[in-house]
Design a protein around this motif. Structure first.
Motif, mmCIF file in Angstrom:
data_model
loop_
_atom_site.group_PDB
_atom_site.id
_atom_site.type_symbol
_atom_site.label_atom_id
_atom_site.label_comp_id
_atom_site.label_asym_id
_atom_site.label_seq_id
_atom_site.Cartn_x
_atom_site.Cartn_y
_atom_site.Cartn_z
ATOM 1 N N VAL A 96 52.768 33.661 51.995
ATOM 2 C CA VAL A 96 53.166 34.320 50.744
ATOM 3 C C VAL A 96 52.178 35.425 50.392
ATOM 4 O O VAL A 96 52.586 36.510 49.941
ATOM 5 N N ASN A 97 50.893 35.208 50.622
ATOM 6 C CA ASN A 97 49.893 36.252 50.331
ATOM 7 C C ASN A 97 50.079 37.460 51.242
ATOM 8 O O ASN A 97 49.907 38.610 50.809
ATOM 9 N N GLU A 98 50.418 37.228 52.518
ATOM 10 C CA GLU A 98 50.663 38.351 53.429
ATOM 11 C C GLU A 98 51.885 39.154 52.995
ATOM 12 O O GLU A 98 51.868 40.397 53.008
ATOM 13 N N ILE A 99 52.951 38.466 52.606
ATOM 14 C CA ILE A 99 54.156 39.168 52.138
ATOM 15 C C ILE A 99 53.855 39.930 50.854
ATOM 16 O O ILE A 99 54.320 41.067 50.671
ATOM 17 N N LYS A 100 53.068 39.333 49.978
ATOM 18 C CA LYS A 100 52.713 39.993 48.726
ATOM 19 C C LYS A 100 51.919 41.276 49.003
ATOM 20 O O LYS A 100 52.164 42.317 48.383
ATOM 21 N N ALA A 101 50.977 41.209 49.947
ATOM 22 C CA ALA A 101 50.184 42.391 50.282
ATOM 23 C C ALA A 101 51.071 43.477 50.873
ATOM 24 O O ALA A 101 50.907 44.675 50.562
#
Length: 132
Positions: A96-101
Motif C-alpha cells: 500500500v505504501n508503494e502504491i501510495k508513493a
C-alpha cells in the motif's frame, strides 16, 4: 522444621515400641510399610518455562493436573499462524505504501494522468528513450 521434629519424635516412639512387639506383627507391619511405599504417589515433576535465562515454575498448573507438554504443539501452531499473519500484514502495508508513493508521483507530475493511458504517449516514451 517443626514437621521434621514431629516426624523424628514419632519415629523414635514407634522404634522404641518395636522391641516389645511379637515377630508376626513386625512382619505384617513391614509388609504393610513396603506396600504403602510402593503405592505412594511420586511427586510430579514441576513444569518450567524458560524466560530470559531464568526459570519460572508453574506449580499451580502442575498441581491442577494440567500438563504443559500436551499444549506445546497447539502453542507452536498458534505462534506459526501469528507469524504468518504478521508477515502478510507487513507485506500488505509495504504494498500500500508503494502504491501510495506511485500515486503521489503521478499526481505531482506536470502531465495529467490521462496522458499515461494514451498509447501514442507510450510509443513516444519508448522512441525517446532509445539510444541515439
Amino acid at each position: 522444621m517443626n514437621e521434621q521434629r514431629a516426624a523424628s519424635r514419632i519415629r523414635q516412639t514407634l522404634n522404641h515400641g518395636l522391641n516389645d512387639m511379637p515377630p508376626a506383627a513386625k512382619r505384617r507391619l513391614e509388609a504393610a510399610r513396603h506396600l504403602a511405599l510402593a503405592r505412594q504417589k511420586q511427586e510430579a515433576p514441576q513444569q518450567m518455562l524458560a524466560a530470559a535465562g531464568a526459570r519460572m515454575r508453574w506449580p499451580a498448573l502442575a498441581n491442577a493436573g494440567i500438563d504443559l507438554a500436551r499444549f506445546r504443539p497447539i502453542l507452536a501452531t498458534i505462534a506459526l499462524l501469528a507469524g504468518m499473519w504478521l508477515s502478510f500484514y507487513w507485506h500488505s502495508v509495504q504494498y500500500v505504501n508503494e502504491i501510495k508513493a506511485l500515486d503521489m508521483a503521478l499526481l505531482a507530475d506536470d502531465l495529467p494522468p490521462e496522458a499515461f493511458l494514451d498509447p501514442e504517449f507510450l510509443e513516444w516514451l519508448q522512441d525517446d528513450s532509445s539510444p541515439r
